[in-house]
Scaffold this motif. Structure first.
Motif, mmCIF file in Angstrom:
data_model
loop_
_atom_site.group_PDB
_atom_site.id
_atom_site.type_symbol
_atom_site.label_atom_id
_atom_site.label_comp_id
_atom_site.label_asym_id
_atom_site.label_seq_id
_atom_site.Cartn_x
_atom_site.Cartn_y
_atom_site.Cartn_z
ATOM 1 N N LYS A 186 -6.935 94.651 -34.198
ATOM 2 C CA LYS A 186 -6.518 95.583 -33.149
ATOM 3 C C LYS A 186 -7.603 95.864 -32.117
ATOM 4 N N ARG A 187 -8.858 95.833 -32.549
ATOM 5 C CA ARG A 187 -9.950 96.286 -31.695
ATOM 6 C C ARG A 187 -10.112 95.432 -30.437
ATOM 7 N N ARG A 188 -10.590 96.074 -29.375
ATOM 8 C CA ARG A 188 -10.922 95.412 -28.108
ATOM 9 C C ARG A 188 -9.746 94.615 -27.549
ATOM 10 N N GLN A 189 -8.569 95.136 -27.633
ATOM 11 C CA GLN A 189 -7.355 94.461 -27.132
ATOM 12 C C GLN A 189 -7.163 93.075 -27.763
ATOM 13 N N ARG A 190 -7.764 92.903 -28.920
ATOM 14 C CA ARG A 190 -7.674 91.621 -29.614
ATOM 15 C C ARG A 190 -6.225 91.321 -29.996
ATOM 16 N N GLY A 191 -5.493 92.379 -30.411
ATOM 17 C CA GLY A 191 -4.110 92.204 -30.812
ATOM 18 C C GLY A 191 -3.229 91.724 -29.672
ATOM 19 N N GLU A 192 -3.494 92.244 -28.468
ATOM 20 C CA GLU A 192 -2.700 91.820 -27.316
ATOM 21 C C GLU A 192 -2.902 90.332 -27.038
ATOM 22 N N ARG A 193 -4.129 89.892 -27.133
ATOM 23 C CA ARG A 193 -4.405 88.478 -26.879
ATOM 24 C C ARG A 193 -3.828 87.600 -27.998
ATOM 25 N N LEU A 194 -3.815 88.119 -29.225
ATOM 26 C CA LEU A 194 -3.191 87.381 -30.323
ATOM 27 C C LEU A 194 -1.695 87.255 -30.094
ATOM 28 N N GLU A 195 -1.079 88.317 -29.593
ATOM 29 C CA GLU A 195 0.355 88.274 -29.298
ATOM 30 C C GLU A 195 0.656 87.255 -28.209
ATOM 31 N N LYS A 196 -0.231 87.139 -27.221
ATOM 32 C CA LYS A 196 -0.061 86.129 -26.177
ATOM 33 C C LYS A 196 -0.140 84.721 -26.772
ATOM 34 N N ARG A 213 0.712 83.963 -29.813
ATOM 35 C CA ARG A 213 1.975 83.764 -30.543
ATOM 36 C C ARG A 213 3.080 83.346 -29.587
ATOM 37 N N ASN A 214 3.135 84.013 -28.441
ATOM 38 C CA ASN A 214 4.183 83.688 -27.470
ATOM 39 C C ASN A 214 3.993 82.284 -26.906
ATOM 40 N N ALA A 215 2.732 81.876 -26.739
ATOM 41 C CA ALA A 215 2.470 80.531 -26.228
ATOM 42 C C ALA A 215 2.978 79.486 -27.207
ATOM 43 N N ALA A 216 2.753 79.720 -28.505
ATOM 44 C CA ALA A 216 3.248 78.790 -29.524
ATOM 45 C C ALA A 216 4.768 78.831 -29.602
ATOM 46 N N LYS A 217 5.336 80.016 -29.457
ATOM 47 C CA LYS A 217 6.791 80.177 -29.558
ATOM 48 C C LYS A 217 7.508 79.421 -28.443
ATOM 49 N N ARG A 218 6.889 79.346 -27.257
ATOM 50 C CA ARG A 218 7.534 78.700 -26.106
ATOM 51 C C ARG A 218 7.486 77.177 -26.177
ATOM 52 N N LEU A 219 6.655 76.635 -27.066
ATOM 53 C CA LEU A 219 6.533 75.187 -27.132
ATOM 54 C C LEU A 219 7.837 74.540 -27.615
ATOM 55 N N SER A 220 8.221 73.467 -26.977
ATOM 56 C CA SER A 220 9.368 72.694 -27.461
ATOM 57 C C SER A 220 8.926 71.863 -28.667
ATOM 58 N N GLN A 221 9.890 71.435 -29.458
ATOM 59 C CA GLN A 221 9.564 70.739 -30.700
ATOM 60 C C GLN A 221 8.734 69.480 -30.463
ATOM 61 N N ASP A 222 8.962 68.807 -29.346
ATOM 62 C CA ASP A 222 8.215 67.573 -29.095
ATOM 63 C C ASP A 222 6.737 67.848 -28.801
ATOM 64 N N LYS A 223 6.402 69.136 -28.563
ATOM 65 C CA LYS A 223 5.009 69.521 -28.314
ATOM 66 C C LYS A 223 4.320 70.046 -29.571
#
Length: 387
Positions: A282-292, A294-304
């Motif tokens: 959670k510290r130093r907005q670390r959680g926000e960057r971790l969530e980003k 996660r979203n980057a991985a979530k947006r990947l298509s299967q071929d990626k």
């Protein structure tokens, strides 16, 4: 044989500011004194448990019964000190990591080494720590030390300075005593060959198949979707560790990195809902960057998604079980007679390689399998008998 009282001599120790790197030079007279010695006892301290990039923080030297502690963070000419050590016998305890530090920071590789831990392994000592060795030979119980302390802090507290000095205080006398003990058992040559082998192995590491760094231990069991999350989370952890100047494990350990990747691949939830989400993340907005991430991985298509690594099948060795057991039995009998640990002669993998070959000349053990001559001599009769 009494041990000389070593004088602790601080060579331009940085005692005011941790951050200065342009400190005074190590005096030439000290370097010259090292240049004139035949053997140097040495130990090194680094800060890898506390910083993203490990730095060599302390060089402890015992030469001619004078203990000197040099601060490489402050002294710009520490390379001259190692240059002066060329051709000397370098005495250390469990020296593999020290070899790496000396080479990585100063390009120094000793010509000759006497590793006291290798010596006591060849003598069959059960306890291999330096503190145990000092207690056995000198009856001195070294203070439980600050092994996990940050050696880059300045000024260094007195207890850390004492701990550092003790790491080299007893090495010269230990070298003499262990050499005599090895010589009396006919194993001194074994020790020098083992030390030469350690240096050679360090300079010629075994070839390994390169894999992406983000594929941490345990990643081979993940499916492609989880691997996509792992790759993003690994990159997030590297950035966080580098920015905070801490080792990556202080951000998130590999086991949790794997667990988080699997959880995110199965749950359509934010990382804040992960059961193991803690204050360190959670510290130093670390959680926000971790969530980003996660979203980057979530947006990947299967071929990626990353492909799973398919392990290449290892060449199956045609191991004769009878031959294996015969060689293993000979090894165990020899180890018991010598009072040493059997794998020190040959481990299970090496025994299997031997049992898969037809050996007429025991020199094959050295030239093809990389054993040392003293190991070959112990196993020669067993490996050459094919009945």
């Amino acid at each position: 044989m009494p041990l000389s009282n070593g004088k602790i001599e601080i060579i331009f120790m940085t005692i005011e500011k941790a951050e200065f790197y342009s400190g005074p030079l190590i005096p030439e007279e000290f370097i010259e004194r090292i240049r004139n010695e035949e053997e140097i006892s040495i130990d090194l301290e680094a800060d890898g448990l506390h910083h993203y990039n490990a730095r060599l923080c302390l060089i402890q030297i015992n030469a001619a019964d004078r203990i000197s502690i040099v601060d490489p963070l402050a002294n710009k000419n520490a390379s001259e000190l190692f240059e002066a050590m060329k051709g000397k016998l370098i005495i250390l305890h469990s020296g593999a990591y020290d070899l790496k530090l000396m080479h990585d920071d100063f390009g120094f590789v000793p010509d000759r080494v006497f590793d006291t831990m290798l010596a006591i392994q060849l003598l069959g000592y059960e306890k291999l720590g330096l503190a145990d060795l000092v207690l056995k030979h000198f009856g001195v119980e070294l203070a439980k030390g600050p092994q996990k302390m940050d050696w880059s802090i300045r000024p260094l507290p007195e207890n850390m300075m004492e701990y550092a000095a003790n790491d080299v205080k007893y090495l010269p006398e230990l070298r003499k005593r262990l050499a005599e003990e090895l010589d009396s058992k006919g194993r001194l040559g074994w020790l020098y060959e083992s030390c030469e082998h350690m240096i050679y192995t360090f300079l010629h590491p075994a070839d390994t198949v390169h894999e992406e760094r983000w594929r941490v231990k345990g990643a081979s069991g993940l499916d492609r979707k989880a691997l996509a999350y792992l790759r993003e989370f690994w990159a997030w952890r590297e950035r966080e560790a580098q920015e905070s100047d801490v080792p990556v494990f202080k951000i998130l350990q590999n086991e949790k990195l794997i667990e988080l990747s699997v959880w995110c691949s199965e749950e359509l939830k934010s990382v804040y809902e992960w059961p193991l989400f803690d204050k360190q993340i959670k510290r130093r907005q670390r959680g926000e960057r971790l969530e980003k991430a996660r979203n980057a991985a979530k947006r990947l298509s299967q071929d990626k998604w990353p492909l799973r690594k398919i392990r290449q099948p290892q060449t199956q060795m045609d191991v004769n079980p009878e031959v294996f057991e015969r060689i293993k039995s000979a090894r165990d009998v020899a180890a018991e007679a010598l009072g040493i640990d059997p794998p020190l002669i040959a481990n299970h993998k090496t025994l299997s390689k031997i049992a898969a070959l037809t050996i007429d000349d025991p020199e094959i053990l050295v030239t093809r399998l990389g054993l040392m001559n003293w190991q070959k001599d112990i196993l020669s009769n067993a490996v050459c008998r094919r009945s």
